[in-house]
Design a protein around this motif. Structure first.
Motif, short mmCIF file in Angstrom:
data_model
loop_
_atom_site.label_atom_id
_atom_site.label_comp_id
_atom_site.label_asym_id
_atom_site.label_seq_id
_atom_site.Cartn_x
_atom_site.Cartn_y
_atom_site.Cartn_z
N LEU A 297 0.83 -1.21 0.00
CA LEU A 297 0.00 0.00 0.00
C LEU A 297 0.87 1.25 0.00
O LEU A 297 1.93 1.29 0.63
CB LEU A 297 -0.89 -0.01 1.25
N SER A 298 0.39 2.29 -0.69
CA SER A 298 0.99 3.63 -0.56
C SER A 298 -0.12 4.66 -0.65
O SER A 298 -1.15 4.41 -1.27
CB SER A 298 2.05 3.89 -1.64
N TYR A 299 0.10 5.80 -0.01
CA TYR A 299 -0.91 6.87 -0.06
C TYR A 299 -0.24 8.23 0.09
O TYR A 299 0.85 8.36 0.66
CB TYR A 299 -1.98 6.67 1.01
N LEU A 300 -0.93 9.23 -0.44
CA LEU A 300 -0.49 10.62 -0.34
C LEU A 300 -1.71 11.47 -0.07
O LEU A 300 -2.61 11.56 -0.88
CB LEU A 300 0.20 11.06 -1.64
N ASN A 301 -1.73 12.09 1.12
CA ASN A 301 -2.84 12.98 1.51
C ASN A 301 -2.44 14.44 1.32
O ASN A 301 -1.31 14.83 1.64
CB ASN A 301 -3.22 12.76 2.97
N HIS A 302 -3.37 15.22 0.82
CA HIS A 302 -3.23 16.67 0.74
C HIS A 302 -4.36 17.26 1.58
O HIS A 302 -5.53 16.93 1.37
CB HIS A 302 -3.38 17.19 -0.69
N ALA A 303 -4.05 18.14 2.52
CA ALA A 303 -5.11 18.70 3.37
C ALA A 303 -4.59 19.94 4.08
O ALA A 303 -3.38 20.23 4.06
CB ALA A 303 -5.60 17.67 4.39
N ARG A 304 -5.51 20.64 4.71
CA ARG A 304 -5.16 21.81 5.52
C ARG A 304 -4.70 21.31 6.90
O ARG A 304 -5.41 21.39 7.88
CB ARG A 304 -6.35 22.75 5.63
N MET A 305 -3.47 20.81 6.93
CA MET A 305 -2.93 20.18 8.14
C MET A 305 -2.05 21.13 8.91
O MET A 305 -1.44 22.06 8.36
CB MET A 305 -2.09 18.95 7.77
N GLY A 306 -1.96 20.86 10.20
CA GLY A 306 -0.97 21.53 11.03
C GLY A 306 0.35 20.78 10.99
O GLY A 306 0.41 19.62 10.58
N ASN A 307 1.40 21.44 11.43
CA ASN A 307 2.75 20.87 11.42
C ASN A 307 3.27 20.85 12.86
O ASN A 307 3.21 21.86 13.56
CB ASN A 307 3.66 21.70 10.52
N TYR A 308 3.79 19.70 13.29
CA TYR A 308 4.22 19.56 14.68
C TYR A 308 5.37 20.51 15.01
O TYR A 308 5.35 21.19 16.06
CB TYR A 308 4.63 18.11 14.96
N GLU A 309 6.37 20.58 14.16
CA GLU A 309 7.52 21.43 14.46
C GLU A 309 7.14 22.91 14.48
O GLU A 309 7.62 23.68 15.33
CB GLU A 309 8.63 21.17 13.46
N ALA A 310 6.26 23.33 13.57
CA ALA A 310 5.80 24.72 13.57
C ALA A 310 5.02 25.05 14.83
O ALA A 310 5.14 26.15 15.39
CB ALA A 310 4.95 24.99 12.33
N SER A 311 4.22 24.10 15.31
CA SER A 311 3.45 24.32 16.54
C SER A 311 4.38 24.43 17.75
O SER A 311 4.15 25.27 18.64
CB SER A 311 2.46 23.17 16.75
N ILE A 312 5.41 23.59 17.79
CA ILE A 312 6.38 23.66 18.89
C ILE A 312 7.14 24.98 18.85
O ILE A 312 7.36 25.63 19.89
CB ILE A 312 7.34 22.46 18.81
N ALA A 313 7.53 25.41 17.65
CA ALA A 313 8.27 26.67 17.52
C ALA A 313 7.43 27.86 18.00
O ALA A 313 7.95 28.77 18.67
CB ALA A 313 8.70 26.87 16.07
N ALA A 314 6.15 27.87 17.68
CA ALA A 314 5.27 28.97 18.11
C ALA A 314 5.14 28.98 19.63
O ALA A 314 5.10 30.05 20.26
CB ALA A 314 3.90 28.83 17.46
N PHE A 315 5.11 27.82 20.24
CA PHE A 315 5.04 27.73 21.70
C PHE A 315 6.34 28.23 22.34
O PHE A 315 6.31 29.04 23.29
CB PHE A 315 4.76 26.27 22.11
N LEU A 316 7.48 27.78 21.83
CA LEU A 316 8.77 28.20 22.40
C LEU A 316 9.03 29.68 22.21
O LEU A 316 9.72 30.32 23.02
CB LEU A 316 9.90 27.38 21.76
#
Length: 476
Positions: A297-316
């Protein structure tokens, strides 16, 4: 536990009384329809034969119509377990109990020998323990992750199923049922489906571990946890797929819509930025002199997703009081992954299976569950030698893990759509599940299920937790 089930079952029956009446009235009415398919030497004459031994009512085999139904009720509980701390999205450490119920009415119409229309109505009521929070491998696949939707009936599937024969040789449809109502199939063929679809009905399927109604119940045993397959909160989406099947191999490809928000009920119709491409190849063999299947199986999703590293950077940086994945969402982000899925008949009654999955884990878990790495193995045994060929016992082990940025996001107090203990002492989530499914009479089955989860929500500071369950299943 049986007395605790009674009020939930009674409430469900009252809630769905109208649907049951419609079903019972419609069945004899449709039986009077006498439309015939074009002549075909393989076509069975129209008949309403005796009920299948595993159903309560007869189906319309060989007719233009397919009508059947299922009702599945799962009761689960857990006693108190050790937890040094808990957050808003934690599995609750005190005693809990919950009952879910899913009723589905399957209908189909054969427009011609190669064209079918499928339309299914469904009602999902009740809830899961902790409202489905706190476990990546949640214990009940039937649970709708938004209990506020209630048990109001909805359209589950509505699609056209078109078959294009590529060979003159045909065979009886071995999987004839509500998802494929053709009595016979060309050995070599193309199949097209378009409309409202359950992607997990067709991709990453496994005859040993995919059915929460008669087999295992856990999300990451019945499915590849790292496969963030496109679906709304009820498990369905809009799209189209094509499938090719030959004697020893096949492939399928689909384009589907993604939800507008993580675990959302509404779809994002900006197809340029929000969609999913899913592809799978399967190989059929006869290792050990018995049938087996391997799928890639393989898949590729496109969506209005958040990014973990960007969220951590905004917190720090002090812009957010905690890592908040919703604040980093951006349309057109991508998430890709791969999976392996295999099953093998070993003896007359024993089958083994396994799965493995991986996704990039950079952007948020969006549609299925919060797993970035997955592995599982298991088996089932049919009690034919004991004179109970429909009774089965299953045993499986599932291991779930997440990426570095995903675990750091949770450790700093972030919440996903399923997980969030406020902190994290990371460990892989390990699950053992076993069940015994007993055939009682005709379409009535009862099952006992036990799950043991170590490090629920990837947290060594919590658990282990033991989750016993009972299941009532009715085929109609």
């Amino acid at each position: 536990m049986l007395p605790e089930l009674q009020p939930q079952i009674s409430k469900f029956c009252r809630t769905n009384l109208c649907a049951a009446i419609v079903f019972l009235l419609a069945t004899p009415a449709l039986a009077q329809v006498t439309l015939e398919l074009p002549a075909n030497q393989n076509q069975k004459k129209r008949q309403e034969g005796p009920p299948d031994p595993l159903d309560f009512f007869s189906h319309f085999y060989g007719d233009r119509f397919w009508i059947s139904g299922q009702w599945n009720v799962i009761f689960q509980s857990h006693s108190g377990f050790h937890a040094r701390y808990s957050g808003t999205h934690s599995l609750k450490p005190g005693y809990e109990k919950a009952t879910s119920s899913v009723a589905t009415l399957y209908t189909g119409l054969l427009v011609s020998n190669n064209t079918a229309l499928l339309f299914d109505l469904e009602s999902a009521g009740g809830a899961g323990i902790s409202n489905a929070f706190g476990l990546a491998g949640f214990s009940n696949l039937d649970v709708v992750r938004n209990p506020s939707l209630g048990p109001k009936p909805y359209v589950a599937r509505a699609m056209i199923h078109q078959m294009i024969p590529l060979s003159g040789t045909t065979k009886e449809n071995p999987a004839r049922g509500p998802l494929s109502i053709f009595p016979t199939l060309p050995v070599r063929r193309l199949e097209f489906r378009a409309g409202k679809i359950g992607v997990a009905d067709h991709f990453d399927n496994n005859s040993v571990g995919s059915d929460s109604h008669l087999q295992f119940m856990n999300w990451t045993v019945d499915n590849n946890g790292a496969y963030d397959y496109p679906a709304d909160t009820r498990g369905y989406t809009l799209g189209a797929m094509v499938e090719y099947q030959d004697k020893s191999w096949g492939w399928r490809f689909g384009e589907f819509l993604m939800p507008a928000v993580a675990n959302g009920i509404d779809y994002d119709f900006q197809f340029r930025y929000a969609r999913s491409e899913d592809a799978e190849v399967e190989l059929h063999g006869d290792a050990l002199g018995k049938p087996g299947v391997v799928r890639f199986l393989s898949y590729l999703n496109h969506a209005r997703m958040g990014n973990y590293e960007a969220s951590i950077a905004a917190f720090l940086a002090g812009r957010d009081p905690a890592p908040i994945i919703e604040n980093s969402r951006k349309r057109g982000r991508k998430k890709y992954g791969f999976g392996w899925n295999g099953e093998q008949q070993v003896g007359e009654n024993l089958r083994i299976f396994g799965r493995a999955g991986w996704n990039d884990g950079r952007n948020e878990s969006f549609a299925y569950t919060e797993v970035d790495r997955a592995m599982e193995v298991g088996a089932d045994w049919r009690f034919t030698s004991a004179g109970r060929p429909q009774d089965k016992m299953g045993l499986a082990y599932s291991l779930n893990a997440i990426s570095r940025s995903h675990r750091e996001y949770l450790a700093k107090g972030g919440n996903g759509f399923l997980l969030g203990d406020g902190a994290l002492s990371y460990g892989t989530e390990n699950i053992i599940e076993t069940y015994y499914n007993a055939h009682v009479w005709r379409g009535l089955f009862l099952a006992l299920n036990i799950q043991i989860v170590a490090h629920p929500g990837y947290n060594r500071a919590r658990g282990p937790v033991v989750i016993p369950g009972l299941r009532l299943h009715v085929n109609m």
